[in-house]
Design a protein around this motif. Sequence first.
Motif, short mmCIF file in Angstrom:
data_model
loop_
_atom_site.label_atom_id
_atom_site.label_comp_id
_atom_site.label_asym_id
_atom_site.label_seq_id
_atom_site.Cartn_x
_atom_site.Cartn_y
_atom_site.Cartn_z
N VAL A 81 -17.77 4.37 20.48
CA VAL A 81 -19.09 5.04 20.88
C VAL A 81 -19.76 4.36 21.92
O VAL A 81 -20.19 4.98 22.89
N ASN A 123 -18.23 -1.27 23.65
CA ASN A 123 -18.21 -2.60 22.86
C ASN A 123 -17.55 -3.83 23.40
O ASN A 123 -17.31 -3.91 24.59
N LYS A 143 -16.99 -5.52 33.53
CA LYS A 143 -18.10 -5.85 34.76
C LYS A 143 -17.18 -6.58 35.77
O LYS A 143 -17.60 -6.66 36.95
N ARG A 166 -11.12 0.47 33.99
CA ARG A 166 -12.11 0.67 33.13
C ARG A 166 -12.00 1.25 31.74
O ARG A 166 -11.25 2.00 31.64
N GLU A 174 -16.93 9.74 27.09
CA GLU A 174 -16.74 9.68 28.58
C GLU A 174 -15.63 10.49 28.93
O GLU A 174 -15.43 10.82 30.18
N PHE A 195 -26.43 -0.19 15.81
CA PHE A 195 -25.46 -0.77 16.51
C PHE A 195 -25.01 -2.03 15.94
O PHE A 195 -25.95 -2.65 15.35
N THR A 207 -23.96 -5.50 23.93
CA THR A 207 -22.72 -5.47 23.17
C THR A 207 -23.19 -6.15 21.94
O THR A 207 -23.27 -7.57 21.53
N HIS A 218 -25.51 7.35 20.39
CA HIS A 218 -24.86 7.25 21.36
C HIS A 218 -25.54 7.40 22.53
O HIS A 218 -26.69 8.00 22.90
N THR A 219 -25.15 7.14 23.72
CA THR A 219 -25.74 7.12 25.16
C THR A 219 -24.97 8.29 25.94
O THR A 219 -23.83 8.14 26.10
N ARG A 220 -25.68 9.16 26.26
CA ARG A 220 -24.96 10.21 27.11
C ARG A 220 -24.79 9.80 28.44
O ARG A 220 -24.12 10.51 29.51
N PHE A 221 -25.44 8.76 29.01
CA PHE A 221 -25.19 8.39 30.43
C PHE A 221 -24.17 7.23 30.39
O PHE A 221 -24.01 6.45 29.67
N SER A 222 -23.50 7.36 31.58
CA SER A 222 -22.39 6.39 31.72
C SER A 222 -23.01 4.85 31.72
O SER A 222 -23.87 4.55 32.67
N TYR A 223 -22.35 3.92 31.42
CA TYR A 223 -22.63 2.55 31.18
C TYR A 223 -22.45 2.02 32.61
O TYR A 223 -21.60 2.34 33.22
N ARG A 224 -23.20 1.12 33.21
CA ARG A 224 -23.23 0.75 34.67
C ARG A 224 -22.39 -0.62 34.41
O ARG A 224 -21.66 -0.85 35.52
N PHE A 225 -22.55 -1.44 33.55
CA PHE A 225 -21.72 -2.64 33.38
C PHE A 225 -21.91 -3.46 34.56
O PHE A 225 -20.98 -4.03 35.28
N PRO A 226 -23.41 -3.80 34.66
CA PRO A 226 -23.60 -4.60 35.70
C PRO A 226 -23.18 -6.08 35.55
O PRO A 226 -23.04 -6.55 34.16
N ASP A 227 -22.72 -6.97 36.61
CA ASP A 227 -22.36 -8.39 36.46
C ASP A 227 -23.60 -9.24 36.63
O ASP A 227 -23.81 -9.73 37.70
N ASN A 277 -28.00 -10.00 30.89
CA ASN A 277 -27.27 -9.01 30.65
C ASN A 277 -28.06 -7.89 29.79
O ASN A 277 -28.00 -6.95 29.64
#
Lengths: 183, 238
Positions: A89, A92, A99, A135, A141, A182, B99, B122-131, B146
Amino acid sequence: MTKIRLATIWFAGCAGCHMSFLDMDEWLFELTKHVDIVFSPALADPKEYPDNVDVCLIEGAIGNEEHLELIQEIRQKTKIVASLGDCAVTSNVSGLRNKYGSAEPVLERTYFELADLQPQLPYDKEGVLPKLLDRVYPIHEVVPVDLFIPGCPPEADRIIAAIEPLLQNQQPVMAGRKMIKFG
Amino acid sequence: MSVKTLTINGELISARAGDTILQAAKDNGIYIPTLCHLEGLSDIGACRMCMVEVEGINKLLSACVTEVAEGMVVATNTEKLKEYRRMNMELIFAEGNHTCAVCVANSNCELQDTAVAVGMEHTRFSYRFPDRGVDLSHPQFGIDRNRCILCTRCVRVCDEIEGAHVWDIANRGEEAEIVSGLNQPWGEVDACTACGKCVNACPTGAISYKGSSVAVMQRDRGRIPFLAAAREKQQWTR
Ligand code: SF4
Ligand code: SF4
Ligand code: SF4
């Protein structure tokens, strides 16, 4: 009554969702009254994904080239594609490496920095292991997903509550803490 | 005390003049989701979860910073609001790194609870995964940016209740982040009294007690409202 053709698949995940699936215990007998399990790393293991699957439960995120290929095939051959568990989902834990922007730092760390003997990439020989993608993607997605069952892992009761209506050709109601929290 | 009469979701209610829509709703048992609001702190309308519709105004208003008015007609739970709230929640999740499975706050998290409340599976937007960084320099507490949603509850509690003003927001847009002192490691900020108020104020797993492992972080959620009530209303006991 014709039985529902059920598949399960395990991509970039830890097998925890499949453990939870097996944790449905005696309800598995109930399930087998309604379904034929046609493909599953835990319960049936043909090498090819079959045609005309009604429901596929997907554990894990899309993390390597093989996943990427197979998920397309699954989508084409399956009526209801369900993301089972947080990796499918949200990506995770499997997506923690995202990142870094590419798979390199993780491979470098695992296969070189921490190697005791023979530091080398696991896929030095072409075609033996699928390459990691740069990725890790949640399933939706990459292909459209019809049902989301979050949780790490989703508890057996949640899985039952999510798939029981499907057996009656109904859409489950995914709402409330018991169904969608979650983690 | 002057009283205003208004309608929320078709229900006629009265509220004290000067109350916010959020306060009036709460007093009448009407739930409006919030994240950046914390009883006892000033309200800033940052998280946009409490958006409501007010008849005659063609934009959405934050219930936490909008005062009630005589004859106001408010709707808190229309289809439009539900969809916007869920979208807002999805954006919050996609913006940081949540997470839950490996988070100190798992199962004790206001963000997670609110996600359930708005029906986000769920999330319809793409995750950005910032550092973003983790700062464990403080002897007792840690911050994992984070998981920060920039609600500024830590900023406000430290400034308004503790009077130490350790926290601020640095940078803009996607670069925005919570910083301590003059953007120093938290452990080096002399102004910090180690009172732990920010730990109790943080709605997420961003600020936690050091040494907490997955899902064990417990906060005293009533402590900040209690301290504020003690100061303002001389209520010395809980
Ligand atoms: S802060 Fe809350 S929503 Fe974010 S990862 Fe931790 S438990 Fe999940
Ligand atoms: S522990 Fe107290 S003084 Fe230190 S940053 Fe947090 S609220 Fe401010
Ligand atoms: S650290 Fe916590 S309290 Fe501070 S802004 Fe981030 S989420 Fe809010």
